[in-house]
Design a protein around this motif. Structure first.
Motif, PDB file in Angstrom:
ATOM      1  N   MET A 127       0.857  -1.190   0.000  1.00 39.67           N
ATOM      2  CA  MET A 127       0.000   0.000   0.000  1.00 39.67           C
ATOM      3  C   MET A 127       0.888   1.233   0.000  1.00 39.67           C
ATOM      4  O   MET A 127       1.888   1.280   0.724  1.00 39.67           O
ATOM      5  CB  MET A 127      -0.887  -0.014   1.249  1.00 39.67           C
ATOM      6  N   THR A 128       0.564   2.212  -0.789  1.00 38.47           N
ATOM      7  CA  THR A 128       1.332   3.448  -0.839  1.00 38.47           C
ATOM      8  C   THR A 128       0.487   4.590  -0.320  1.00 38.47           C
ATOM      9  O   THR A 128      -0.737   4.571  -0.392  1.00 38.47           O
ATOM     10  CB  THR A 128       1.795   3.765  -2.272  1.00 38.47           C
ATOM     11  N   PHE A 129       1.151   5.594   0.190  1.00 39.63           N
ATOM     12  CA  PHE A 129       0.483   6.752   0.760  1.00 39.63           C
ATOM     13  C   PHE A 129       1.057   7.993   0.118  1.00 39.63           C
ATOM     14  O   PHE A 129       2.231   8.040  -0.210  1.00 39.63           O
ATOM     15  CB  PHE A 129       0.676   6.787   2.279  1.00 39.63           C
ATOM     16  N   GLU A 130       0.229   9.032  -0.065  1.00 36.72           N
ATOM     17  CA  GLU A 130       0.552  10.126  -0.952  1.00 36.72           C
ATOM     18  C   GLU A 130       1.035  11.358  -0.231  1.00 36.72           C
ATOM     19  O   GLU A 130       0.529  11.724   0.789  1.00 36.72           O
ATOM     20  CB  GLU A 130      -0.698  10.489  -1.750  1.00 36.72           C
ATOM     21  N   ILE A 161       3.055   9.938   9.801  1.00 34.59           N
ATOM     22  CA  ILE A 161       3.873  10.961   9.146  1.00 34.59           C
ATOM     23  C   ILE A 161       4.620  11.727  10.233  1.00 34.59           C
ATOM     24  O   ILE A 161       4.020  12.234  11.185  1.00 34.59           O
ATOM     25  CB  ILE A 161       2.986  11.930   8.337  1.00 34.59           C
ATOM     26  N   SER A 162       5.924  11.825  10.099  1.00 31.60           N
ATOM     27  CA  SER A 162       6.720  12.521  11.106  1.00 31.60           C
ATOM     28  C   SER A 162       6.564  14.027  10.976  1.00 31.60           C
ATOM     29  O   SER A 162       6.595  14.568   9.859  1.00 31.60           O
ATOM     30  CB  SER A 162       8.196  12.152  10.954  1.00 31.60           C
ATOM     31  N   PRO A 163       6.435  14.748  12.088  1.00 30.08           N
ATOM     32  CA  PRO A 163       6.400  16.218  12.006  1.00 30.08           C
ATOM     33  C   PRO A 163       7.721  16.796  11.511  1.00 30.08           C
ATOM     34  O   PRO A 163       7.768  17.948  11.075  1.00 30.08           O
ATOM     35  CB  PRO A 163       6.113  16.649  13.448  1.00 30.08           C
ATOM     36  N   TYR A 164       8.777  15.977  11.529  1.00 34.37           N
ATOM     37  CA  TYR A 164      10.086  16.467  11.088  1.00 34.37           C
ATOM     38  C   TYR A 164      10.167  16.643   9.571  1.00 34.37           C
ATOM     39  O   TYR A 164      11.117  17.264   9.083  1.00 34.37           O
ATOM     40  CB  TYR A 164      11.192  15.517  11.539  1.00 34.37           C
ATOM     41  N   VAL A 165       9.197  16.121   8.810  1.00 29.84           N
ATOM     42  CA  VAL A 165       9.262  16.336   7.360  1.00 29.84           C
ATOM     43  C   VAL A 165       8.965  17.790   6.999  1.00 29.84           C
ATOM     44  O   VAL A 165       9.201  18.223   5.867  1.00 29.84           O
ATOM     45  CB  VAL A 165       8.308  15.399   6.584  1.00 29.84           C
ATOM     46  N   TYR A 166       8.457  18.553   7.967  1.00 33.38           N
ATOM     47  CA  TYR A 166       8.236  19.984   7.743  1.00 33.38           C
ATOM     48  C   TYR A 166       9.461  20.811   8.138  1.00 33.38           C
ATOM     49  O   TYR A 166       9.375  22.036   8.231  1.00 33.38           O
ATOM     50  CB  TYR A 166       7.025  20.453   8.544  1.00 33.38           C
ATOM     51  N   PHE A 179       4.389  12.025   2.012  1.00 37.42           N
ATOM     52  CA  PHE A 179       3.328  11.430   2.832  1.00 37.42           C
ATOM     53  C   PHE A 179       3.019  10.002   2.387  1.00 37.42           C
ATOM     54  O   PHE A 179       2.543   9.190   3.184  1.00 37.42           O
ATOM     55  CB  PHE A 179       2.040  12.251   2.724  1.00 37.42           C
ATOM     56  N   ARG A 180       3.256   9.710   1.109  1.00 38.31           N
ATOM     57  CA  ARG A 180       2.940   8.374   0.603  1.00 38.31           C
ATOM     58  C   ARG A 180       3.857   7.298   1.195  1.00 38.31           C
ATOM     59  O   ARG A 180       3.481   6.131   1.260  1.00 38.31           O
ATOM     60  CB  ARG A 180       3.051   8.354  -0.920  1.00 38.31           C
ATOM     61  N   TYR A 181       5.049   7.700   1.583  1.00 39.79           N
ATOM     62  CA  TYR A 181       6.042   6.728   2.070  1.00 39.79           C
ATOM     63  C   TYR A 181       6.589   7.203   3.414  1.00 39.79           C
ATOM     64  O   TYR A 181       7.788   7.450   3.577  1.00 39.79           O
ATOM     65  CB  TYR A 181       7.169   6.582   1.045  1.00 39.79           C
ATOM     66  N   PRO A 182       5.725   7.316   4.420  1.00 39.81           N
ATOM     67  CA  PRO A 182       6.150   7.916   5.692  1.00 39.81           C
ATOM     68  C   PRO A 182       7.146   7.073   6.468  1.00 39.81           C
ATOM     69  O   PRO A 182       7.835   7.593   7.353  1.00 39.81           O
ATOM     70  CB  PRO A 182       4.835   8.066   6.461  1.00 39.81           C
ATOM     71  N   ASP A 183       7.233   5.772   6.143  1.00 38.63           N
ATOM     72  CA  ASP A 183       8.225   4.943   6.817  1.00 38.63           C
ATOM     73  C   ASP A 183       9.626   5.220   6.284  1.00 38.63           C
ATOM     74  O   ASP A 183      10.622   4.980   6.974  1.00 38.63           O
ATOM     75  CB  ASP A 183       7.894   3.458   6.650  1.00 38.63           C
ATOM     76  N   ILE A 184       9.730   5.749   5.072  1.00 35.19           N
ATOM     77  CA  ILE A 184      11.029   6.005   4.445  1.00 35.19           C
ATOM     78  C   ILE A 184      11.452   7.460   4.599  1.00 35.19           C
ATOM     79  O   ILE A 184      12.619   7.747   4.882  1.00 35.19           O
ATOM     80  CB  ILE A 184      10.992   5.594   2.964  1.00 35.19           C
ATOM     81  N   PHE A 185      10.517   8.402   4.436  1.00 33.38           N
ATOM     82  CA  PHE A 185      10.848   9.827   4.564  1.00 33.38           C
ATOM     83  C   PHE A 185      10.425  10.305   5.950  1.00 33.38           C
ATOM     84  O   PHE A 185       9.252  10.541   6.207  1.00 33.38           O
ATOM     85  CB  PHE A 185      10.153  10.629   3.464  1.00 33.38           C
ATOM     86  N   GLN A 186      11.389  10.426   6.840  1.00 30.94           N
ATOM     87  CA  GLN A 186      11.066  10.734   8.226  1.00 30.94           C
ATOM     88  C   GLN A 186      11.618  12.071   8.696  1.00 30.94           C
ATOM     89  O   GLN A 186      11.406  12.463   9.849  1.00 30.94           O
ATOM     90  CB  GLN A 186      11.543   9.607   9.137  1.00 30.94           C
TER      91      GLN A 186
END
Length: 690
Positions: free
Chosen positions: A1-4, A43-48, A528-535
């Motif tokens: 499953m992917t997330f956007e 989704i990590s708040p650190y992506v902002y 947001f689609r890949y929150p496990d990878i982009f943290q």
């Protein structure tokens, strides 16, 4: 499953707009389905997160309140020279630059000499020779004052007790003067505090003059508006604080590879100014570790410090961690306490170098050598604090291709996974236990792209569809996701022990053809689609999200993208499906082109959805990156909704597509058919039945 997730970055707010090609209409009505019962990792708040760097005067011009240039006299006092590119105040991406002649003598030129035998700080200090009642001293021109505002200053002086020294503001228009007389001097340096309330608005100069006999030294001088907050501009702090960015990265960037952290701690007046060899600009060292940590506290974010792995060494990096995080009983902790900060700062995130894969980087070395250096740094830094999160300086094949650094380590322009030019892959393979996150960067340029076929940066096709232009930055996110999945196939331990991506430098430098803020939103969607990878992420630069030249500064269009998502989008992504896939890839894969284009199956729109952390609100974000209104059929399942909600929308104000505004309205129950305005970001907050 992917997330956007989609987002886009722009270094500068652009104002020139040309005619835009409309996106082609889909062959069938676009529909999106949201299954709120199928959720993904948070989704990590650190992506902002944001990035600030001592790139020239960027920090000082955008965030710091100091009004005076070269306040510790790196350059000799001399008559003002003819204007040159390096002289006086100069604007631009990195703020003002300063050259010789910023301070000028008052009285005969020979009455001010630079004393290199007994400098207060740095290489030399101005010595003013007095001559009775004739005022002699130094001045700096080009300052701006606001009537009624209070300005506070300090000055380090030493001299003959018979000398009478004063500080004055002299207004350009009419020559009106405001003067503060200082107390008697002594042979030893003393710090004098002064304050002035401006009687006029406009340009003026600051004068430091003396009369009497003997001479006096001016060691350092500072002038700030009294409303500064611990040295920072209150308007900039307020605007950036509203973004709740989670984390800030500092001090670089390329700058860090020639940065000596010990030169930027302790008494700011005693920190020697120096010429930064990276950006070829004067660096005052006024904003150092203590000031960065103060800024993080003011903004309510965590600090992320990158250490010098260029010209620096592992021992110094370990000492730096100890200075920041060590107890006051440790050697470096004692130094921090002596500098006025007995309590540790508890910085969790630490980066080992910046873009160490780039041959342009100070201290660059081949990959095999740097793998060893990375491990030495990790050992020294974890010895100082075993709890820190270590971030490696990575570059996946896309980066090695676009920078053409791949050809310096191998023979392939597009490196194969784990080939000699795959910098990130080899770091993961040979430094695995010394990496917690992997740093990746991307910069996209609105008018050009890297062509695999031509092996260089080339202009975009002027007939390029608007959706392709908007998607370019999000494609950088997608290609790093695809490469990470390739690493999982060849490095099995990566599945059991992930090393997520920290996109700690990213930006979109648009070309004015279209507004760039929809592209920003697309980058967010893709992460947001890949929150496990982009943290984690660090947008370049935090200051580029502020209006330029305005007083007070506010958030610009790209800053509003960060704000609307941080304030109104959820953190637990849910599944989104659609009936209109993004266009198939036609360019060669590699460099800037992933195997599958970024975006949800709702072309030309892009849709993401997420629950808030408390599961009380389902949020749905719909991006229309085109220049025409677009319809969408939307169905939501797996969520018992109350029929109450709010629509938050970032969209153009009339014909001004570059300067959108955020509006809100009652959303209620979403209709089956929506119309999304051109260049809009719409976030629906829908209340769930409890």
């Amino acid at each position: 499953m992917t997330f956007e997730k989609t987002t886009c970055s722009l270094l500068f707010l652009l104002t020139v707009v040309s005619a835009a090609a409309q996106a082609p209409a889909p062959a069938q009505p676009v529909s999106a389905g949201i299954d709120a019962s199928k959720t993904g990792p948070a989704i990590s708040p650190y992506v902002y997160g944001q990035f600030v760097e001592h790139a020239g005067g960027l920090v000082y011009a955008g965030l710091w309140s100091e009004m005076l240039d070269d306040r510790k006299f790196f350059y000799a006092v001399q008559p003002e020279p003819a204007s040159t590119p390096e002289t006086g105040r100069r604007g631009g991406a990195f703020g003002r630059r300063v050259g010789p002649g910023r301070w000028n003598p008052i009285g005969p030129a020979e009455s001010v000499v630079m004393d290199s035998k007994n400098p207060f700080v740095g290489d030399h200090t101005p010595l003013v020779k007095l001559s009775g009642s004739e005022p002699r001293g130094i001045r700096q021109t080009g300052l701006n004052f606001v009537e009624g505002a209070v300005y506070n200053g300090r000055i380090q002086l030493a001299g003959d007790p018979a000398a009478k020294v004063s500080v004055s503001i002299v207004y350009d228009e009419g020559g009106a003067r405001q003067t503060v007389s200082l107390a008697k001097l002594s042979a030893e340096y003393s710090r004098f505090i002064f304050s002035l309330k401006a009687e006029k608005s406009g340009k003026a100069q600051l004068e430091i003059t003396g009369t009497g006999t003997g001479s006096f030294h001016v060691g350092a001088v500072s002038l700030m508006p009294a409303d500064n907050i611990n040295g920072f501009r209150p308007d900039a702090i307020a605007a950036l604080k509203s973004l709740r960015s989670g984390v800030y990265r500092w001090p670089g960037g390329n700058y860090v590879s020639a940065f000596e952290w010990r030169n930027a701690v302790g008494d700011p007046d005693k920190r020697a100014p120096e010429m930064d060899p990276v950006w070829h600009a004067l660096q005052s060292n006024d904003v150092g570790t203590e000031e960065f940590m103060t800024m993080c506290r003011l903004l309510g974010v965590e600090g992320y410090v990158t250490v010098n792995a260029g010209l620096g060494d592992a021992w110094s990096a370990g000492q730096y961690v100890e200075y920041v995080n060590g107890a006051a009983t440790t050697p470096m902790g004692r130094l921090r306490a002596a500098n006025g900060h007995p309590e540790p700062y508890h910085v969790k995130f630490w980066g080992i170098g910046n873009e160490m894969w780039g041959s342009y980087q100070y201290g660059y070395m081949p990959l095999q050598q740097f793998e060893h250096k990375h491990n030495l740094f990790a050992k020294a830094m974890r010895k100082a604090d075993p709890s820190i999160v270590l971030i490696a300086s990575g570059a996946m094949p896309d980066t090695m291709t676009g920078s053409k650094e791949a050809l310096k380590l191998g023979t392939e322009l597009v490196p194969r996974t784990l080939s000699p030019a795959d910098w990130t892959g080899n770091l993961l393979k040979n430094c695995f236990d010394n990496i917690d996150l992997i740093s990746e960067h991307f910069y996209n340029y609105g008018g050009t792209h890297f062509s695999i076929a031509e092996g260089k940066q080339v202009p975009n096709d002027p007939k390029e569809p608007i959706t392709d232009w908007m998607r370019r930055p999000a494609n950088h996110v997608r290609i790093k996701y695809e490469q990470y999945k390739e690493y999982e196939k060849v490095i099995p331990e990566l599945v059991a022990h992930p090393k997520p991506i920290n996109m700690d430098e990213w930006a979109y430098a648009g070309n004015g053809r279209y507004p760039s803020y929809p592209a920003y939103a697309w980058v967010f969607h893709e992460m947001f689609r890949y929150p496990d990878i982009f943290q984690m992420a660090g947008h370049t630069f935090a200051t580029s999200l502020l209006t330029r030249g305005a007083t007070p500064v506010t958030l610009n269009a790209n800053g509003l993208v960060f704000k609307i998502y941080r304030d109104h989008f959820g953190s637990i992504p849910v599944e989104v499906s659609g009936n209109s896939p993004q266009p198939k890839v036609t360019d060669p894969v590699g460099g800037e082109q992933p195997a599958i284009n970024a975006g949800s199956a709702t072309f030309p729109l892009d849709v993401v959805a997420a629950w808030t952390a408390d599961r009380r609100t389902l949020t749905v974000a719909v991006l229309n990156p085109t220049d025409v209104d677009q319809p969408l059929k939307l169905s939501i399942g797996g969520a018992p909704l109350t029929g109450k909600g709010t629509l938050w929308r970032l969209a153009p104000n009339g014909d001004d597509i570059q300067n959108p505004g955020i509006t809100s309205s009652a959303a209620g129950s979403l209709p089956d058919s929506l119309t999304l305005p051109r260049y809009s970001v719409s976030i629906y907050e829908l209340a769930a039945r409890q």
